[in-house]
Design a protein around this motif. Structure first.
Motif, mmCIF file in Angstrom:
data_model
loop_
_atom_site.group_PDB
_atom_site.id
_atom_site.type_symbol
_atom_site.label_atom_id
_atom_site.label_comp_id
_atom_site.label_asym_id
_atom_site.label_seq_id
_atom_site.Cartn_x
_atom_site.Cartn_y
_atom_site.Cartn_z
ATOM 1 N N LEU A 1 0.888 -1.000 0.063
ATOM 2 C CA LEU A 1 -0.286 -0.051 0.222
ATOM 3 C C LEU A 1 1.019 1.226 -0.021
ATOM 4 C CD1 LEU A 1 -2.732 1.318 0.249
ATOM 5 C CD2 LEU A 1 -2.938 1.185 2.667
ATOM 6 N N ARG A 2 1.960 1.212 0.829
ATOM 7 C CA ARG A 2 2.864 2.470 0.878
ATOM 8 C C ARG A 2 3.258 2.594 -0.424
ATOM 9 N NH1 ARG A 2 8.048 2.178 4.824
ATOM 10 N NH2 ARG A 2 8.329 0.319 3.536
ATOM 11 N N GLU A 3 4.000 1.756 -1.106
ATOM 12 C CA GLU A 3 4.453 1.826 -2.412
ATOM 13 C C GLU A 3 3.449 2.204 -3.443
ATOM 14 O OE1 GLU A 3 6.791 -0.934 -6.106
ATOM 15 O OE2 GLU A 3 6.187 -1.985 -3.922
ATOM 16 N N GLN A 4 2.097 1.686 -3.454
ATOM 17 C CA GLN A 4 1.084 2.268 -4.372
ATOM 18 C C GLN A 4 0.848 3.888 -4.236
ATOM 19 O OE1 GLN A 4 -1.991 -0.314 -3.551
ATOM 20 N NE2 GLN A 4 -1.344 -1.929 -4.901
ATOM 21 N N VAL A 5 0.656 4.071 -3.038
ATOM 22 C CA VAL A 5 0.512 5.551 -2.740
ATOM 23 C C VAL A 5 1.529 6.522 -3.107
ATOM 24 C CG1 VAL A 5 -0.195 7.285 -0.795
ATOM 25 C CG2 VAL A 5 -1.153 4.931 -0.718
ATOM 26 N N ALA A 6 2.643 6.060 -2.817
ATOM 27 C CA ALA A 6 3.941 6.715 -3.334
ATOM 28 C C ALA A 6 4.104 7.108 -4.766
ATOM 29 C CB ALA A 6 5.333 6.325 -2.730
ATOM 30 N N ASN A 7 3.708 5.774 -5.327
ATOM 31 C CA ASN A 7 3.788 5.951 -6.763
ATOM 32 C C ASN A 7 2.793 6.815 -7.326
ATOM 33 O OD1 ASN A 7 5.930 4.173 -6.982
ATOM 34 N ND2 ASN A 7 4.748 2.351 -7.359
ATOM 35 N N ARG A 8 1.629 6.698 -6.898
ATOM 36 C CA ARG A 8 0.716 7.438 -7.308
ATOM 37 C C ARG A 8 1.052 9.020 -6.968
ATOM 38 N NH1 ARG A 8 -5.177 5.247 -5.108
ATOM 39 N NH2 ARG A 8 -5.917 7.063 -6.426
ATOM 40 N N LEU A 9 1.603 9.246 -6.007
ATOM 41 C CA LEU A 9 1.737 10.751 -5.727
ATOM 42 C C LEU A 9 2.983 11.200 -6.772
ATOM 43 C CD1 LEU A 9 2.118 10.953 -1.718
ATOM 44 C CD2 LEU A 9 0.678 12.255 -3.349
ATOM 45 N N THR B 1 3.436 10.222 -9.893
ATOM 46 C CA THR B 1 2.730 10.371 -11.060
ATOM 47 C C THR B 1 2.059 11.459 -11.082
ATOM 48 O OG1 THR B 1 2.669 7.996 -11.326
ATOM 49 C CG2 THR B 1 1.225 9.173 -12.547
ATOM 50 N N ARG B 2 1.185 11.918 -10.064
ATOM 51 C CA ARG B 2 0.605 13.260 -10.064
ATOM 52 C C ARG B 2 1.579 14.391 -9.953
ATOM 53 N NH1 ARG B 2 -4.716 13.206 -11.462
ATOM 54 N NH2 ARG B 2 -5.800 11.324 -10.407
ATOM 55 N N VAL B 3 2.485 14.215 -9.293
ATOM 56 C CA VAL B 3 3.341 15.641 -9.327
ATOM 57 C C VAL B 3 4.053 15.655 -10.804
ATOM 58 C CG1 VAL B 3 5.838 16.031 -8.539
ATOM 59 C CG2 VAL B 3 4.186 15.239 -7.025
ATOM 60 N N LYS B 4 4.458 14.485 -11.418
ATOM 61 C CA LYS B 4 5.066 14.470 -12.777
ATOM 62 C C LYS B 4 4.155 15.054 -13.536
ATOM 63 C CE LYS B 4 6.911 10.515 -12.747
ATOM 64 N NZ LYS B 4 7.427 9.206 -13.124
ATOM 65 N N ARG B 5 2.668 14.819 -13.585
ATOM 66 C CA ARG B 5 1.536 15.035 -14.546
ATOM 67 C C ARG B 5 1.183 16.546 -14.249
ATOM 68 N NH1 ARG B 5 -2.722 10.209 -14.420
ATOM 69 N NH2 ARG B 5 -1.720 8.643 -15.487
ATOM 70 N N GLN B 6 1.330 16.909 -13.185
ATOM 71 C CA GLN B 6 1.033 18.385 -12.611
ATOM 72 C C GLN B 6 2.030 19.222 -13.259
ATOM 73 O OE1 GLN B 6 0.883 18.987 -8.605
ATOM 74 N NE2 GLN B 6 0.327 21.297 -8.779
ATOM 75 N N GLU B 7 3.381 18.793 -13.336
ATOM 76 C CA GLU B 7 4.602 19.769 -13.975
ATOM 77 C C GLU B 7 4.408 19.656 -15.429
ATOM 78 O OE1 GLU B 7 5.964 21.743 -12.141
ATOM 79 O OE2 GLU B 7 4.948 21.067 -10.281
ATOM 80 N N LEU B 8 3.950 18.430 -15.998
ATOM 81 C CA LEU B 8 4.147 18.419 -17.445
ATOM 82 C C LEU B 8 2.746 18.579 -18.206
ATOM 83 C CD1 LEU B 8 6.242 15.324 -17.607
ATOM 84 C CD2 LEU B 8 6.987 17.456 -17.684
ATOM 85 N N SER B 9 1.844 19.237 -17.381
ATOM 86 C CA SER B 9 0.528 19.218 -18.206
ATOM 87 C C SER B 9 0.100 20.902 -18.696
ATOM 88 C CB SER B 9 -0.581 19.053 -17.114
ATOM 89 O OG SER B 9 -0.532 19.823 -16.090
ATOM 90 N N GLY B 10 1.359 21.388 -18.643
ATOM 91 C CA GLY B 10 0.951 22.888 -19.040
ATOM 92 C C GLY B 10 1.110 22.993 -20.558
ATOM 93 N N ASN C 1 14.697 3.049 -1.728
ATOM 94 C CA ASN C 1 13.313 2.439 -1.551
ATOM 95 C C ASN C 1 12.216 3.251 -1.893
ATOM 96 O OD1 ASN C 1 14.251 -0.008 -0.271
ATOM 97 N ND2 ASN C 1 14.602 1.278 1.489
ATOM 98 N N TYR C 2 12.714 4.561 -2.295
ATOM 99 C CA TYR C 2 11.478 5.524 -2.579
ATOM 100 C C TYR C 2 11.698 6.034 -4.122
ATOM 101 C CZ TYR C 2 10.820 5.826 2.468
ATOM 102 O OH TYR C 2 10.709 5.308 3.698
ATOM 103 N N GLY C 3 12.606 5.333 -4.881
ATOM 104 C CA GLY C 3 12.978 5.676 -6.036
ATOM 105 C C GLY C 3 11.606 5.051 -7.084
ATOM 106 N N PRO C 4 11.729 5.311 -8.255
ATOM 107 C CA PRO C 4 10.841 4.584 -9.230
ATOM 108 C C PRO C 4 11.088 3.228 -9.139
ATOM 109 C CG PRO C 4 11.485 6.706 -10.390
ATOM 110 C CD PRO C 4 12.466 6.358 -8.931
ATOM 111 N N ALA D 1 12.677 10.434 -5.969
ATOM 112 C CA ALA D 1 12.668 9.914 -4.503
ATOM 113 C C ALA D 1 12.810 10.851 -3.422
ATOM 114 C CB ALA D 1 13.963 8.968 -4.505
ATOM 115 N N ALA D 2 13.423 12.027 -3.820
ATOM 116 C CA ALA D 2 13.749 13.136 -2.841
ATOM 117 C C ALA D 2 12.253 13.592 -2.476
ATOM 118 C CB ALA D 2 14.690 13.954 -3.042
ATOM 119 N N VAL D 3 11.670 14.128 -3.632
ATOM 120 C CA VAL D 3 10.277 14.800 -3.385
ATOM 121 C C VAL D 3 9.559 13.799 -2.524
ATOM 122 C CG1 VAL D 3 8.278 15.183 -4.806
ATOM 123 C CG2 VAL D 3 10.338 15.867 -5.639
#
Length: 282
Positions: A108-116, A118-127, A185-188, A201-203
């Protein structure tokens, strides 16, 4: 063996009894094996409890980030699943109880972290579509805006605004990962193969440790994006000894502005703590 006797008033032996440790000696190997297994089980149970505690803390903090950031998605279902797992923990759990629970929480932790992520990258690349395509094609990290929301006040160039030289030296990625293995452990996909992976991972770690985006953005502006990510990796490695990760990062950033902080000594100290010979590190 040991024998005991109880005598009568006239000195004669009235009752005699005794016992021998010979049977225990004969089974000494078996007893040692039982003792070793009991100790191993105790250590395994302790390890599972620690993993359980860390997972619960990490997931709770990640969900807090989601709620505070009002990110879109079915996060209510995630919260309910997390609540169900936590409520299923027995009052006095054993190894068989904790093993599947810890595995479920780590997934569950990995799923939540991956979704976050993805959201961060989409937010930054959606302009801008052209900008999005350029970001996708470029493999090396060029700006912190790929990873963190912009406030509109960041320097437009990647060049750090702090003192140049040793304070902003970029250390080899392999050396950073040897000094700070926890960040992997927090990288892609649970790995770090490049500086960009480390920055992603740092984010995640920044969010998990409660460091404000503005604090991390300032660190990137002063230290450079690579060193800021490496600093977060160092903070994660010493998280158990740091009361406020955000305050600690701001303090490092302030010292870096004044030329009083270099990442090198911190990395060397962690390398020594992990058993590496720092004389060969560069």
């Amino acid at each position: 063996g040991k024998r005991y006797a109880r005598k009568t008033r006239d000195g004669a032996i009235g009752t005699a009894f005794g016992f021998s440790l010979a049977p225990l000696l004969a089974r000494s190997t078996e007893i040692e094996q039982f003792a070793a297994k009991a100790e191993a089980d105790r250590l395994e149970l302790q390890r599972l409890r620690e993993r359980l505690t860390l997972c619960r803390r990490d997931i709770a903090k990640l969900i807090d980030v989601v709620v505070e950031g009002e990110l879109p998605g079915d996060w209510a279902a995630v919260q309910e699943h997390f609540r169900t797992l936590v409520q299923s923990i027995p009052r006095a759990p054993g190894i068989d109880d904790l093993t599947p629970l810890v595995e479920a929480l780590e997934i569950l932790r990995e799923q939540v972290a991956n979704r976050l992520q993805t959201r961060v990258k989409r937010q930054e690349l959606s302009g801008n579509p052209d900008q999005t395509e350029r970001h996708i094609q470029e493999s090396k990290p060029e700006s912190i805006i790929e990873l963190e929301p912009r406030s509109g006040n960041e320097p437009s160039k990647r060049q750090p605004i702090g003192p140049v030289g040793e304070a902003n030296r970029i250390f080899p990625l392999g050396l950073v990962l040897k000094a700070c293995p926890e960040i992997v452990n927090y990288g892609p996909d649970g790995t770090v193969r490049s500086w960009r992976d480390l920055m992603i991972a740092a984010v995640t770690v920044r969010s998990m440790l409660g460091v404000y985006p503005s604090a991390y953005q300032e660190a990137c502006a002063v230290m450079g994006t690579e060193n800021a990510a490496a600093a977060m990796a160092c903070i994660l490695e010493r998280a158990g000894h740091i009361n406020s990760a955000g305050g600690y990062l701001r303090d490092l950033t302030a010292k870096a502005k004044q030329g009083r902080f270099s990442l090198g000594p911190m990395l060397m100290a962690l390398l020594r703590a992990n058993g590496f010979d720092v004389r060969s590190a560069s």
